[in-house]
Scaffold this motif. Structure first.
Motif, PDB file in Angstrom:
ATOM      1  N   UNK A   1       0.947  -1.361  -0.010  1.00  0.00           N
ATOM      2  CA  UNK A   1       0.037  -0.112  -0.172  1.00  0.00           C
ATOM      3  C   UNK A   1       0.867   1.367  -0.065  1.00  0.00           C
ATOM      4  N   UNK A   2       2.228   1.070   0.603  1.00  0.00           N
ATOM      5  CA  UNK A   2       2.870   2.268   0.631  1.00  0.00           C
ATOM      6  C   UNK A   2       4.435   1.806   0.364  1.00  0.00           C
ATOM      7  N   UNK A   3       5.086   2.596  -0.693  1.00  0.00           N
ATOM      8  CA  UNK A   3       6.257   2.195  -1.100  1.00  0.00           C
ATOM      9  C   UNK A   3       6.933   3.254  -1.837  1.00  0.00           C
TER      10      UNK A   3
ATOM     11  N   UNK B   1       0.959  -4.173   7.991  1.00  0.00           N
ATOM     12  CA  UNK B   1       2.453  -4.363   8.487  1.00  0.00           C
ATOM     13  C   UNK B   1       2.955  -2.927   8.043  1.00  0.00           C
ATOM     14  N   UNK B   2       3.584  -2.133   9.129  1.00  0.00           N
ATOM     15  CA  UNK B   2       4.227  -0.995   8.791  1.00  0.00           C
ATOM     16  C   UNK B   2       5.896  -1.189   9.001  1.00  0.00           C
ATOM     17  N   UNK B   3       6.597  -0.895   8.020  1.00  0.00           N
ATOM     18  CA  UNK B   3       8.047  -1.451   8.439  1.00  0.00           C
ATOM     19  C   UNK B   3       8.879  -0.010   8.009  1.00  0.00           C
ATOM     20  N   UNK B   4       9.731   0.289   8.985  1.00  0.00           N
ATOM     21  CA  UNK B   4      10.755   1.319   8.632  1.00  0.00           C
ATOM     22  C   UNK B   4      12.110   1.130   9.137  1.00  0.00           C
ATOM     23  N   UNK B   5      13.193   1.475   8.515  1.00  0.00           N
ATOM     24  CA  UNK B   5      14.686   1.112   8.879  1.00  0.00           C
ATOM     25  C   UNK B   5      15.558   2.078   8.592  1.00  0.00           C
ATOM     26  N   UNK B   6      16.616   2.438   9.441  1.00  0.00           N
ATOM     27  CA  UNK B   6      17.646   3.447   8.886  1.00  0.00           C
ATOM     28  C   UNK B   6      17.572   4.795   9.309  1.00  0.00           C
TER      29      UNK B   6
ATOM     30  N   UNK C   1       1.252   7.463  10.834  1.00  0.00           N
ATOM     31  CA  UNK C   1       0.726   6.884   9.772  1.00  0.00           C
ATOM     32  C   UNK C   1      -0.775   7.547   9.839  1.00  0.00           C
ATOM     33  N   UNK C   2      -1.383   7.900   8.887  1.00  0.00           N
ATOM     34  CA  UNK C   2      -2.895   8.498   8.813  1.00  0.00           C
ATOM     35  C   UNK C   2      -3.381   7.760   7.723  1.00  0.00           C
ATOM     36  N   UNK C   3      -4.371   6.846   8.046  1.00  0.00           N
ATOM     37  CA  UNK C   3      -4.778   5.928   6.678  1.00  0.00           C
ATOM     38  C   UNK C   3      -6.279   5.913   7.083  1.00  0.00           C
ATOM     39  N   UNK C   4      -7.022   5.758   6.008  1.00  0.00           N
ATOM     40  CA  UNK C   4      -8.401   5.600   6.173  1.00  0.00           C
ATOM     41  C   UNK C   4      -8.949   3.998   5.835  1.00  0.00           C
ATOM     42  N   UNK C   5      -9.715   3.330   6.587  1.00  0.00           N
ATOM     43  CA  UNK C   5      -9.951   1.992   6.205  1.00  0.00           C
ATOM     44  C   UNK C   5     -11.565   2.130   5.862  1.00  0.00           C
TER      45      UNK C   5
ATOM     46  N   UNK D   1       4.227  -0.049   3.859  1.00  0.00           N
ATOM     47  CA  UNK D   1       2.910  -0.568   4.574  1.00  0.00           C
ATOM     48  C   UNK D   1       2.400  -1.740   3.757  1.00  0.00           C
ATOM     49  N   UNK D   2       1.993  -2.960   4.199  1.00  0.00           N
ATOM     50  CA  UNK D   2       1.677  -3.953   3.340  1.00  0.00           C
ATOM     51  C   UNK D   2       0.416  -4.572   4.119  1.00  0.00           C
ATOM     52  N   UNK D   3      -0.686  -4.384   3.184  1.00  0.00           N
ATOM     53  CA  UNK D   3      -1.761  -5.604   3.738  1.00  0.00           C
ATOM     54  C   UNK D   3      -1.361  -6.887   3.661  1.00  0.00           C
ATOM     55  N   UNK D   4      -1.802  -7.534   4.937  1.00  0.00           N
ATOM     56  CA  UNK D   4      -1.356  -9.132   4.765  1.00  0.00           C
ATOM     57  C   UNK D   4      -2.390  -9.740   5.268  1.00  0.00           C
TER      58      UNK D   4
END
Length: 156
Positions: A25-27, A59-64, A71-75, A142-145
């Protein structure tokens, strides 16, 4: 069923969509708004009601970076009637902030929604749509699993 004015043809139909496959969803600093689940078309008559429930693991991922992550997302649960324009039935706004002390954060949130809809006669398609509601800061992906959308159609 108490107080039901059903005729002899009363039935309950069930529909589902589910997946275990990851969906980005986010990349690359860009949110990709999209339907993450869609039910097949459902024909209803006036007086029918549809019981819907959904769940999506994000799943929200961050590194570095040791910067806070937000995050601010509408479901959104949407209904599309007779191939028309999507109508938002319910929205959950997901606003979260995470600390990234380890410089390698992976966190999950699991929004879910239960709803009863009373549509008019027609062919209806229900879906869960996820979009950015505001900025997502310091996020890599951000990944929908695991996700599921279920509907029970109660015919009266």
């Amino acid at each position: 069923m108490t107080n039901c004015k059903c005729k002899d043809d009363k039935t309950v139909d069930s529909f589902k969509d589910q997946s275990l496959m990851d969906l980005n969803l986010f990349s690359n600093n860009m949110f990709i708004p999209q339907a993450v689940l869609t039910l097949p078309p459902i024909f209803t008559k006036k007086g029918n009601n549809i019981h819907l429930n959904s769940i999506v693991t994000l799943e929200i991922a961050a590194d570095g970076s040791s910067e806070p992550i937000s995050i601010d997302i509408d479901y959104i649960l949407q209904r599309i009637t007779n191939n028309g324009i999507p109508m938002n039935l319910a929205t959950i706004r997901l606003q979260r902030e995470f600390t990234n002390e380890s410089n390698n954060l992976i966190n999950t949130i699991t929004p879910n929604l239960t709803w009863v809809d009373y549509p008019d006669t027609g062919i209806h398609t229900y879906r869960i749509f996820i979009q950015e509601a505001g900025p997502c800061a310091n996020v890599d992906t951000i990944c929908a699993q695991t996700r599921a959308l279920n509907a029970l159609v109660i015919k009266h």
